[in-house]
Scaffold this motif. Sequence first.
Motif, PDB file in Angstrom:
ATOM      1  N   ALA A   1      28.017  45.144  37.759  1.00 15.49           N
ATOM      2  CA  ALA A   1      29.049  46.026  37.198  1.00 15.49           C
ATOM      3  C   ALA A   1      29.960  45.295  36.224  1.00 15.49           C
ATOM      4  O   ALA A   1      30.580  45.922  35.359  1.00 15.49           O
ATOM      5  CB  ALA A   1      29.879  46.637  38.329  1.00 15.49           C
ATOM      6  N   LEU A   2      30.045  43.970  36.350  1.00 10.90           N
ATOM      7  CA  LEU A   2      30.963  43.190  35.516  1.00 10.90           C
ATOM      8  C   LEU A   2      30.294  42.643  34.256  1.00 10.90           C
ATOM      9  O   LEU A   2      30.725  41.621  33.729  1.00 10.90           O
ATOM     10  CB  LEU A   2      31.544  42.032  36.336  1.00 10.90           C
ATOM     11  N   ALA A   3      29.272  43.312  33.773  1.00 10.53           N
ATOM     12  CA  ALA A   3      28.598  42.860  32.552  1.00 10.53           C
ATOM     13  C   ALA A   3      29.602  42.743  31.411  1.00 10.53           C
ATOM     14  O   ALA A   3      30.249  43.725  31.043  1.00 10.53           O
ATOM     15  CB  ALA A   3      27.488  43.847  32.182  1.00 10.53           C
ATOM     16  N   PRO A   4      29.773  41.548  30.839  1.00 14.41           N
ATOM     17  CA  PRO A   4      30.838  41.314  29.855  1.00 14.41           C
ATOM     18  C   PRO A   4      30.615  41.974  28.496  1.00 14.41           C
ATOM     19  O   PRO A   4      31.498  41.950  27.660  1.00 14.41           O
ATOM     20  CB  PRO A   4      30.851  39.784  29.722  1.00 14.41           C
ATOM     21  N   THR A   5      29.446  42.559  28.271  1.00 15.69           N
ATOM     22  CA  THR A   5      29.158  43.135  26.955  1.00 15.69           C
ATOM     23  C   THR A   5      29.790  44.512  26.774  1.00 15.69           C
ATOM     24  O   THR A   5      29.835  45.033  25.665  1.00 15.69           O
ATOM     25  CB  THR A   5      27.635  43.268  26.757  1.00 15.69           C
ATOM     26  N   ARG A   6      30.285  45.097  27.872  1.00 22.97           N
ATOM     27  CA  ARG A   6      30.853  46.440  27.780  1.00 22.97           C
ATOM     28  C   ARG A   6      32.360  46.398  27.563  1.00 22.97           C
ATOM     29  O   ARG A   6      33.007  45.370  27.747  1.00 22.97           O
ATOM     30  CB  ARG A   6      30.515  47.232  29.049  1.00 22.97           C
ATOM     31  N   HIS A   7      32.913  47.553  27.213  1.00 24.95           N
ATOM     32  CA  HIS A   7      34.360  47.659  27.017  1.00 24.95           C
ATOM     33  C   HIS A   7      35.066  47.383  28.342  1.00 24.95           C
ATOM     34  O   HIS A   7      34.597  47.817  29.405  1.00 24.95           O
ATOM     35  CB  HIS A   7      34.697  49.065  26.514  1.00 24.95           C
ATOM     36  N   PRO A   8      36.198  46.675  28.326  1.00 31.92           N
ATOM     37  CA  PRO A   8      36.890  46.334  29.577  1.00 31.92           C
ATOM     38  C   PRO A   8      37.229  47.538  30.456  1.00 31.92           C
ATOM     39  O   PRO A   8      37.153  47.456  31.690  1.00 31.92           O
ATOM     40  CB  PRO A   8      38.166  45.644  29.082  1.00 31.92           C
ATOM     41  N   LYS A   9      37.586  48.658  29.840  1.00 33.22           N
ATOM     42  CA  LYS A   9      37.898  49.852  30.639  1.00 33.22           C
ATOM     43  C   LYS A   9      36.659  50.330  31.389  1.00 33.22           C
ATOM     44  O   LYS A   9      36.744  50.748  32.551  1.00 33.22           O
ATOM     45  CB  LYS A   9      38.430  50.967  29.736  1.00 33.22           C
TER      46      LYS A   9
ATOM     47  N   HIS B   1      37.939  35.583  33.394  1.00 34.62           N
ATOM     48  CA  HIS B   1      37.494  35.262  32.035  1.00 34.62           C
ATOM     49  C   HIS B   1      37.545  36.494  31.132  1.00 34.62           C
ATOM     50  O   HIS B   1      37.898  36.400  29.951  1.00 34.62           O
ATOM     51  CB  HIS B   1      36.076  34.687  32.075  1.00 34.62           C
ATOM     52  N   LEU B   2      37.209  37.649  31.681  1.00 30.70           N
ATOM     53  CA  LEU B   2      37.272  38.883  30.898  1.00 30.70           C
ATOM     54  C   LEU B   2      38.705  39.212  30.521  1.00 30.70           C
ATOM     55  O   LEU B   2      38.995  39.608  29.381  1.00 30.70           O
ATOM     56  CB  LEU B   2      36.662  40.046  31.702  1.00 30.70           C
TER      57      LEU B   2
ATOM     58  N   ASP C   1      47.457  32.155  30.400  1.00 30.12           N
ATOM     59  CA  ASP C   1      47.689  31.416  31.647  1.00 30.12           C
ATOM     60  C   ASP C   1      47.830  32.351  32.851  1.00 30.12           C
ATOM     61  O   ASP C   1      47.570  31.945  33.989  1.00 30.12           O
ATOM     62  CB  ASP C   1      48.956  30.562  31.532  1.00 30.12           C
ATOM     63  N   ALA C   2      48.266  33.588  32.586  1.00 28.41           N
ATOM     64  CA  ALA C   2      48.485  34.531  33.681  1.00 28.41           C
ATOM     65  C   ALA C   2      47.215  35.284  34.070  1.00 28.41           C
ATOM     66  O   ALA C   2      47.217  36.056  35.032  1.00 28.41           O
ATOM     67  CB  ALA C   2      49.572  35.534  33.300  1.00 28.41           C
ATOM     68  N   ALA C   3      46.115  35.074  33.345  1.00 25.07           N
ATOM     69  CA  ALA C   3      44.879  35.819  33.608  1.00 25.07           C
ATOM     70  C   ALA C   3      44.376  35.665  35.047  1.00 25.07           C
ATOM     71  O   ALA C   3      43.970  36.654  35.661  1.00 25.07           O
ATOM     72  CB  ALA C   3      43.798  35.407  32.616  1.00 25.07           C
ATOM     73  N   PRO C   4      44.389  34.440  35.636  1.00 25.68           N
ATOM     74  CA  PRO C   4      43.914  34.316  37.024  1.00 25.68           C
ATOM     75  C   PRO C   4      44.723  35.176  38.003  1.00 25.68           C
ATOM     76  O   PRO C   4      44.155  35.791  38.908  1.00 25.68           O
ATOM     77  CB  PRO C   4      44.094  32.825  37.326  1.00 25.68           C
ATOM     78  N   MET C   5      46.031  35.217  37.810  1.00 20.63           N
ATOM     79  CA  MET C   5      46.883  36.010  38.698  1.00 20.63           C
ATOM     80  C   MET C   5      46.589  37.506  38.547  1.00 20.63           C
ATOM     81  O   MET C   5      46.459  38.238  39.533  1.00 20.63           O
ATOM     82  CB  MET C   5      48.358  35.727  38.384  1.00 20.63           C
ATOM     83  N   TYR C   6      46.448  37.955  37.303  1.00 14.84           N
ATOM     84  CA  TYR C   6      46.167  39.368  37.068  1.00 14.84           C
ATOM     85  C   TYR C   6      44.775  39.743  37.592  1.00 14.84           C
ATOM     86  O   TYR C   6      44.559  40.869  38.046  1.00 14.84           O
ATOM     87  CB  TYR C   6      46.286  39.701  35.588  1.00 14.84           C
TER      88      TYR C   6
END
Length: 219
Positions: free
Chosen positions: A92-100, A150-151, A164-169
């Motif tokens: 489901a987390l395929a990075p090629t698609r739109h984040p939404k 990473h996404l 830097d806040a990406a891991p927390m989010y």
Amino acid sequence: MPEHESSAPLRPRPRRAARARMTARERREQLLDVGRALFAERGFEATSVEEIAARADVSKPVVYEHFGGKEGMYAVIVDREVERLTVVLTTALAPTRHPKVIVESAALALLDYIESNTDGFRILVRDSPVAQATGTFSSLIGDVATQVEHLLADQFSSRGLETDAAPMYAQMLVGMIALTGQWWLEARSPDKREVAAHLVNLAWNGLGQLQPGPTLHNR
């Protein structure tokens, strides 16, 4: 010949049909199915080898022969469920698609898994000494959050936000979906697609309005 003696020949009693003997692999899978249902229903501590053997219609030594005890069986079941759910969420987390779309797919993937593997999910979200040694739902979710990190970092960078806040989010986002899944395990209402839509609504619209330097009103 005595008056009451019958001259009719005696008919042999019909023999019971012999049960088909399972192969070792078939027996192992049968025991795993039985154990999975019992562990989901009663939990690890409350389930005994005697119960597993009785429900599978085998002797206790058969269970020990295949798994060495209920700990060994439980570990195999947990490993299988972790692997199955990992594949589902990673896909489901395929990075090629739109984040939404990724958020939507991840939410639906988890709810689909819960719906089709209810017993497996119940086992994953329970704590037990064996699960702590072999892998738990929380550790799996932590691995998924690492992928999401990473996404989100790419999205933050494109929006001019601090990466830097990406891991927390990532922990927040994945945790929100995971806890909602645990709630829906029992609630089962509303429909899973509606639940996923609400998750996406909160997650995506919230992410869409992120402030670069958020502060609390009450300090």
